[in-house]
Write a protein that holds these residues in place. Sequence first.
Motif, short mmCIF file in Angstrom:
data_model
loop_
_atom_site.label_atom_id
_atom_site.label_comp_id
_atom_site.label_asym_id
_atom_site.label_seq_id
_atom_site.Cartn_x
_atom_site.Cartn_y
_atom_site.Cartn_z
N TRP A 108 26.52 -24.74 -7.51
CA TRP A 108 25.92 -23.72 -6.66
C TRP A 108 26.18 -24.10 -5.20
N GLN A 109 26.93 -23.27 -4.48
CA GLN A 109 27.27 -23.53 -3.08
C GLN A 109 26.47 -22.58 -2.19
N ILE A 110 25.86 -23.16 -1.14
CA ILE A 110 25.01 -22.39 -0.23
C ILE A 110 25.51 -22.61 1.19
N VAL A 111 25.70 -21.52 1.93
CA VAL A 111 26.15 -21.58 3.32
C VAL A 111 25.24 -20.66 4.13
N GLU A 112 24.66 -21.20 5.21
CA GLU A 112 23.72 -20.42 6.02
C GLU A 112 23.96 -20.65 7.50
N HIS A 113 23.66 -19.64 8.29
CA HIS A 113 23.60 -19.68 9.75
C HIS A 113 24.96 -20.03 10.38
N TYR A 114 25.80 -19.03 10.47
CA TYR A 114 27.08 -19.22 11.17
C TYR A 114 27.50 -17.92 11.84
N LEU A 115 28.47 -18.01 12.72
CA LEU A 115 28.92 -16.89 13.53
C LEU A 115 30.37 -16.54 13.20
N ARG A 116 30.73 -15.31 13.49
CA ARG A 116 32.12 -14.91 13.29
C ARG A 116 33.04 -15.83 14.09
N ILE A 117 34.25 -16.04 13.60
CA ILE A 117 35.14 -17.09 14.09
C ILE A 117 35.44 -17.00 15.59
N ASN A 118 35.46 -15.81 16.18
CA ASN A 118 35.73 -15.71 17.62
C ASN A 118 34.56 -15.09 18.39
N ASP A 119 33.36 -15.25 17.89
CA ASP A 119 32.15 -14.73 18.54
C ASP A 119 31.59 -15.79 19.49
N LEU A 120 32.31 -16.01 20.59
CA LEU A 120 31.91 -17.05 21.53
C LEU A 120 30.60 -16.73 22.23
N ALA A 121 30.28 -15.45 22.37
CA ALA A 121 29.05 -15.04 23.04
C ALA A 121 27.84 -15.05 22.10
N ASN A 122 28.06 -15.36 20.83
CA ASN A 122 26.99 -15.47 19.82
C ASN A 122 26.24 -14.15 19.60
N LEU A 123 26.98 -13.05 19.51
CA LEU A 123 26.38 -11.73 19.35
C LEU A 123 26.25 -11.29 17.89
N PHE A 124 27.10 -11.82 17.01
CA PHE A 124 27.17 -11.29 15.65
C PHE A 124 27.05 -12.39 14.59
N PRO A 125 25.83 -12.81 14.29
CA PRO A 125 25.68 -13.83 13.25
C PRO A 125 26.12 -13.29 11.88
N MET A 126 26.67 -14.17 11.09
CA MET A 126 27.11 -13.80 9.74
C MET A 126 25.95 -13.95 8.76
#
Length: 188
Positions: A108-126
């Motif tokens: 079971w793999q869990i991944v949380e709290h990251y941003l799109r690869i070129n979202d330098l301004a931190n506007l669009f969390p994944m």
Amino acid sequence: GRWTSGPWRANSTWFYTTTTNEILFVQGTPDNPFIFQNQNFDTRRSGLESSLRVETDRWRSSAAYAYVHAEFDKGQFAGNLFPGTPAHTADLTVGFSPIRSLWIDLDWQIVEHYLRINDLANLFPMEGHNVLNLIISYDWPSTLRPGGVKGRAYLKFQNLAGQRYSAFASSNGSILETGAGENPMPLF
């Protein structure tokens, strides 16, 4: 640090990394949507990785967790999180061996709290995701190992639950509806 006792193994690592002049592609920001160029940034990453594992002749289980705090150190994005680097990842595995050398594992793999690869301004969390995989593996017996060469055959079924998720996505830096790219993972 490492610790071993009988079938138990544990380890933990703290890390701190700084990078000077890391090259990133900037594709638009809220104040300038027409930036399309490589730029250099100073970045900093720190975190903790830890794992625990137990294995007997017929059963094995493991848990691994990593926390990463990755941010820009200087410049126009100083203090912003570094995109594409998940803050939390975990992996939980349990397996059993019905016959010698054959293993069946649920992972079971869990991944949380990251941003799109070129979202330098931190506007669009994944949106985070968790995926269940099944692995069936067979370790070749020593009698079938010419010259002592080790071998393993395996079959892996990824995303058993068929969850819709994207492990890699980009943005245009200002709006998500246009210029955003998603690379969805296979359902199963």
